[in-house]
Design a protein around this motif. Sequence first.
Motif, PDB file in Angstrom:
ATOM      1  N   ALA A 114       0.919  -1.193  -0.028  1.00  0.00           N
ATOM      2  CA  ALA A 114      -0.064   0.047  -0.005  1.00  0.00           C
ATOM      3  C   ALA A 114       0.757   1.388  -0.018  1.00  0.00           C
ATOM      4  N   GLN A 115       2.002   1.430   0.846  1.00  0.00           N
ATOM      5  CA  GLN A 115       2.985   2.322   0.914  1.00  0.00           C
ATOM      6  C   GLN A 115       3.575   2.955  -0.292  1.00  0.00           C
ATOM      7  N   THR A 116       3.980   1.756  -1.219  1.00  0.00           N
ATOM      8  CA  THR A 116       4.598   1.963  -2.515  1.00  0.00           C
ATOM      9  C   THR A 116       3.661   2.651  -3.380  1.00  0.00           C
ATOM     10  N   ILE A 117       2.245   2.475  -3.517  1.00  0.00           N
ATOM     11  CA  ILE A 117       1.506   2.819  -4.324  1.00  0.00           C
ATOM     12  C   ILE A 117       1.262   4.457  -4.175  1.00  0.00           C
ATOM     13  N   SER A 118       1.257   4.616  -2.831  1.00  0.00           N
ATOM     14  CA  SER A 118       0.771   6.088  -2.572  1.00  0.00           C
ATOM     15  C   SER A 118       1.688   7.039  -1.954  1.00  0.00           C
ATOM     16  N   TYR A 119       2.903   6.488  -1.863  1.00  0.00           N
ATOM     17  CA  TYR A 119       4.110   7.256  -1.450  1.00  0.00           C
ATOM     18  C   TYR A 119       4.312   8.683  -1.941  1.00  0.00           C
ATOM     19  N   PRO A 120       4.423   9.010  -3.206  1.00  0.00           N
ATOM     20  CA  PRO A 120       4.683  10.449  -3.781  1.00  0.00           C
ATOM     21  C   PRO A 120       3.590  11.204  -3.345  1.00  0.00           C
ATOM     22  N   LEU A 121       2.434  10.708  -3.164  1.00  0.00           N
ATOM     23  CA  LEU A 121       1.299  11.739  -2.630  1.00  0.00           C
ATOM     24  C   LEU A 121       1.564  11.981  -1.181  1.00  0.00           C
ATOM     25  N   ASP A 122       2.123  11.159  -0.225  1.00  0.00           N
ATOM     26  CA  ASP A 122       2.642  11.419   0.926  1.00  0.00           C
ATOM     27  C   ASP A 122       3.635  12.602   1.037  1.00  0.00           C
ATOM     28  N   VAL A 123       4.664  12.670   0.042  1.00  0.00           N
ATOM     29  CA  VAL A 123       5.545  13.689  -0.137  1.00  0.00           C
ATOM     30  C   VAL A 123       4.822  14.840  -0.276  1.00  0.00           C
ATOM     31  N   THR A 124       3.809  14.837  -1.234  1.00  0.00           N
ATOM     32  CA  THR A 124       3.017  15.962  -1.785  1.00  0.00           C
ATOM     33  C   THR A 124       2.376  16.493  -0.224  1.00  0.00           C
ATOM     34  N   ARG A 125       1.864  15.731   0.270  1.00  0.00           N
ATOM     35  CA  ARG A 125       0.879  16.196   1.302  1.00  0.00           C
ATOM     36  C   ARG A 125       1.765  16.920   2.322  1.00  0.00           C
ATOM     37  N   ARG A 126       3.033  16.199   2.813  1.00  0.00           N
ATOM     38  CA  ARG A 126       3.671  16.883   3.627  1.00  0.00           C
ATOM     39  C   ARG A 126       4.313  18.407   3.290  1.00  0.00           C
ATOM     40  N   ARG A 127       4.620  18.362   2.071  1.00  0.00           N
ATOM     41  CA  ARG A 127       5.047  19.770   1.487  1.00  0.00           C
ATOM     42  C   ARG A 127       3.924  20.902   1.623  1.00  0.00           C
ATOM     43  N   MET A 128       2.776  20.483   1.276  1.00  0.00           N
ATOM     44  CA  MET A 128       1.647  21.309   1.247  1.00  0.00           C
ATOM     45  C   MET A 128       1.272  21.979   2.849  1.00  0.00           C
ATOM     46  N   GLN A 129       1.327  20.598   3.654  1.00  0.00           N
ATOM     47  CA  GLN A 129       1.303  20.911   4.848  1.00  0.00           C
ATOM     48  C   GLN A 129       2.343  22.093   5.577  1.00  0.00           C
ATOM     49  N   LEU A 130       3.356  22.009   5.036  1.00  0.00           N
ATOM     50  CA  LEU A 130       4.477  22.679   5.612  1.00  0.00           C
ATOM     51  C   LEU A 130       4.351  24.194   4.962  1.00  0.00           C
ATOM     52  N   GLY A 131       3.654  24.256   3.906  1.00  0.00           N
ATOM     53  CA  GLY A 131       3.640  25.409   3.244  1.00  0.00           C
ATOM     54  C   GLY A 131       4.450  26.782   3.754  1.00  0.00           C
ATOM     55  N   ALA A 132       3.740  27.461   4.736  1.00  0.00           N
ATOM     56  CA  ALA A 132       4.483  28.757   4.818  1.00  0.00           C
ATOM     57  C   ALA A 132       6.011  28.510   5.706  1.00  0.00           C
ATOM     58  N   VAL A 133       6.356  27.435   6.094  1.00  0.00           N
ATOM     59  CA  VAL A 133       7.586  26.949   6.555  1.00  0.00           C
ATOM     60  C   VAL A 133       8.626  27.115   5.618  1.00  0.00           C
ATOM     61  N   LEU A 134       8.258  26.305   4.349  1.00  0.00           N
ATOM     62  CA  LEU A 134       9.158  26.104   3.381  1.00  0.00           C
ATOM     63  C   LEU A 134       9.324  27.300   2.228  1.00  0.00           C
ATOM     64  N   PRO A 135      10.670  27.478   2.028  1.00  0.00           N
ATOM     65  CA  PRO A 135      11.093  29.004   1.093  1.00  0.00           C
ATOM     66  C   PRO A 135      10.155  28.759  -0.262  1.00  0.00           C
ATOM     67  N   ASP A 136       9.932  27.715  -0.735  1.00  0.00           N
ATOM     68  CA  ASP A 136       9.244  27.381  -2.110  1.00  0.00           C
ATOM     69  C   ASP A 136       7.753  27.264  -2.031  1.00  0.00           C
ATOM     70  N   SER A 137       7.115  27.614  -0.910  1.00  0.00           N
ATOM     71  CA  SER A 137       5.648  27.409  -0.542  1.00  0.00           C
ATOM     72  C   SER A 137       4.531  27.956  -1.708  1.00  0.00           C
ATOM     73  N   GLU A 138       5.168  29.121  -2.569  1.00  0.00           N
ATOM     74  CA  GLU A 138       4.207  29.681  -3.526  1.00  0.00           C
ATOM     75  C   GLU A 138       4.218  28.733  -4.622  1.00  0.00           C
ATOM     76  N   LYS A 139       5.045  28.076  -4.878  1.00  0.00           N
ATOM     77  CA  LYS A 139       4.862  26.954  -5.953  1.00  0.00           C
ATOM     78  C   LYS A 139       4.181  25.589  -5.752  1.00  0.00           C
ATOM     79  N   CYS A 140       3.833  25.445  -4.452  1.00  0.00           N
ATOM     80  CA  CYS A 140       3.311  24.227  -3.964  1.00  0.00           C
ATOM     81  C   CYS A 140       2.127  24.596  -3.421  1.00  0.00           C
ATOM     82  N   LEU A 141       0.966  25.309  -4.201  1.00  0.00           N
ATOM     83  CA  LEU A 141      -0.272  25.405  -3.495  1.00  0.00           C
ATOM     84  C   LEU A 141      -1.391  24.532  -3.821  1.00  0.00           C
ATOM     85  N   THR A 142      -1.172  23.619  -5.123  1.00  0.00           N
ATOM     86  CA  THR A 142      -2.315  22.672  -5.187  1.00  0.00           C
ATOM     87  C   THR A 142      -1.276  21.332  -5.427  1.00  0.00           C
TER      88      THR A 142
END
Length: 304
Positions: A226-254
């Motif tokens: 199950a993990q392998t199938i959905s892993y890239p989405l997990d990375v995506t979620r973490r980036r979006m959750q960190l949003g304001a904390v990351l330098p490149d947040s305006e490129k990761c809105l959706t």
Amino acid sequence: SASRDFYWLRSFIAGGVAGCCAKTTTAPLDRVKILLQAHNHHYKHLGVFSTLCAVPKKEGYLGLYKGNGAMMIRIFPYGAIQFMAFDQYKKVIKKQLGISGHVHRLMAGSMAGITAVICTYPLDMVRVRLAFQVKGEHKYMGIIHAFKMIYTKEGGFSGFYRGLMPTVVGMAPYAGFSFFTFGTLKSIGLAQAPNLLGRPSLDNPDVLVLKTHVNLLCGGIAGAIAQTISYPLDVTRRRMQLGAVLPDSEKCLTMVQTLKYVYQQHGIRRGLYRGLSLNYIRCIPSQAVAFTTYELMKQFLHLN
């Protein structure tokens, strides 16, 4: 009857305890995974094992458990809602839609996962923010402070739901496949080799359950697929959750923007799948401990 009334509560407790045991076992790996997935600048040149060694040096051993408090508060209702919802959805799908067998397990597993995620998402958000902080650069002082800050600085309530989309999209195959694989392996195992793999349940001798180590193995395999199938989405979620904390947040809105951005910046292996090996190491004990604790708790609380 009275025992039926407490069935809910008992299965709630079983799910919650199972989740807490599983998550505390793997909390250090979780923290490292978050640091790697979003390329924390203190550790971004390091690999999995060097980060595991570097965190205690830099932040002390408790550094490995950063964000674990929020995780515990979240996982109790999460595990409980997921297991309870799974049973309920299964009944509804069987009765209302007349679908049974593996398909209804898959559907119920996915729906249960999504229900649990939506209910506990703000705590996940807070936990990720806390886990991403490095000693000496604290923006959030603790769980309550983080809640207040996100609420006031990031658009009120909707601020807590950034990254929900990839989570839900990833959840469906994840929850579905783990329940599905686990259930399938269990029924095949018990049908093919009942004496070798199974034993009578302690509280109901007519019900066959898997022996503990077989349970561990099935839970582990289910989790890994199950993990392998959905892993890239997990990375995506973490980036979006960190949003304001990351330098490149305006490129990761959706979700799509974020997937594209990670792929362009870091590629597949170092971007979309960064920290996956950790996930295997982590998911096997975690799934295994969760399913096993849950099965034990079920017998202990007479849920069979």
